[in-house]
Write an enzyme that holds these catalytic residues in place. Structure first.
Site, mmCIF file in Angstrom:
data_model
loop_
_atom_site.group_PDB
_atom_site.id
_atom_site.type_symbol
_atom_site.label_atom_id
_atom_site.label_comp_id
_atom_site.label_asym_id
_atom_site.label_seq_id
_atom_site.Cartn_x
_atom_site.Cartn_y
_atom_site.Cartn_z
ATOM 1 N N GLU A 25 -9.666 -6.360 14.543
ATOM 2 C CA GLU A 25 -9.333 -7.485 15.414
ATOM 3 C C GLU A 25 -10.433 -7.696 16.458
ATOM 4 O O GLU A 25 -10.750 -8.831 16.827
ATOM 5 C CB GLU A 25 -7.984 -7.227 16.085
ATOM 6 C CG GLU A 25 -6.822 -7.257 15.100
ATOM 7 C CD GLU A 25 -5.524 -6.722 15.678
ATOM 8 O OE1 GLU A 25 -4.476 -7.368 15.473
ATOM 9 O OE2 GLU A 25 -5.541 -5.655 16.329
ATOM 10 N N GLU A 73 -1.735 -1.044 10.158
ATOM 11 C CA GLU A 73 -0.621 -0.897 11.096
ATOM 12 C C GLU A 73 0.751 -0.754 10.434
ATOM 13 O O GLU A 73 1.589 0.016 10.904
ATOM 14 C CB GLU A 73 -0.587 -2.091 12.064
ATOM 15 C CG GLU A 73 -1.689 -2.114 13.105
ATOM 16 C CD GLU A 73 -2.917 -2.896 12.649
ATOM 17 O OE1 GLU A 73 -3.699 -3.323 13.510
ATOM 18 O OE2 GLU A 73 -3.082 -3.079 11.418
#
Length: 259
Positions: free
Chosen positions: A114, A134
């Protein structure tokens, strides 16, 4: 700062931001997010800077968020103090007025990817791996992994990483449009510096406006882009000068519609 974990250095018109917590694979905690936000402010305030490079110290680009930094948080703390704050900081990085080049010297996983996605150009060393692991921990990407990454790379490739847990090599990521250039191990920062020099030779005002226009076309930062471009344009008009003069002289302005 001697204990800073976000280092900023300058070489002519090029700034370099280095995430420096190598003993933790450059994983972020709250303090580092605050330092990164301050680094963005420092770059924005320096009108001599035309391009910036983002990289990591040691063998990793960034492992993302430090699990120990958020594991003990309450759901409310996690949502606000961690996810929302980190999201705002990464948005700040993505909307720097100057182009940002990510030099991926090591793996970029979860929040590390990210972070890399906030850059305009990504240069990766051949050995690195990227992904969004995640959901394997029972959580979801929180720093724009399902938002900015979808806008920039497409929904299907994000599905493969977030839902399927696929981890891509640098070469695979380049073929998917996530990485722009792949270089030999140890060469990412040098390649980023060469690309930064390429950008720095171009018209800085044109580059800044082009970045805003591309962001707007991509559905990113529309309000800021439109208002920034409009304000720059109006700031050059004779009408604005007349309006400011009239205010200072306490009289009615006489606008002529002059650019």
């Amino acid at each position: 700062m001697a204990d800073s974990r976000i280092d900023v250095s300058f070489a002519g018109p090029v700034a370099t931001i280095t995430v420096s917590r190598p003993e933790k694979l450059n994983a972020f905690d709250i303090g580092m997010l605050k330092e990164l936000s301050a680094a963005c402010d420092e770059l924005e305030a320096n009108s001599d800077i035309r391009v910036a490079i983002l990289t990591g110290a040691g063998k990793a680009f960034s492992a993302g968020g430090d699990i120990k930094a958020w594991a003990a948080m309450t759901p409310n703390e996690f949502g606000h103090a961690w996810v929302r704050f980190g999201h705002r900081v990464f948005e700040r990085l993505a909307t720097l007025r100057v182009p940002l080049i990510a030099a991926l010297n090591g793996h970029a996983l979860g929040g590390g990817l990210e972070l890399a996605a906030a850059a305009d150009i990504r240069i990766a060393e051949t050995h690195i791996r990227i992904g969004l692991p995640e959901t394997g921990l029972g959580m979801v990407p929180g720093w724009s992994g399902t938002q900015r990454l979808v806008r920039r790379f497409g929904a299907q490739v994000v599905r493969r990483m977030a839902l399927g847990g696929e981890i891509f090599s640098a070469t695979e990521a380049a073929s998917l449009g996530i990485i722009d250039h792949v270089v030999e191990t140890g060469a990412a920062v040098t390649a980023a510096q060469a690309y930064a020099e390429r950008i720095a030779k171009r018209g800085p005002a044109a580059v800044e406006v082009a970045k805003l226009m591309i962001a707007s076309a991509n559905g990113e930062d529309n309000g800021t882009a439109v208002e920034a471009l409009g304000s720059i344009l109006v700031a050059k008009t004779a009408d604005l000068k007349e309006g400011v003069s009239a205010f200072a002289e306490k009289r009615e302005p006489v606008f002529k519609g002059e650019w």
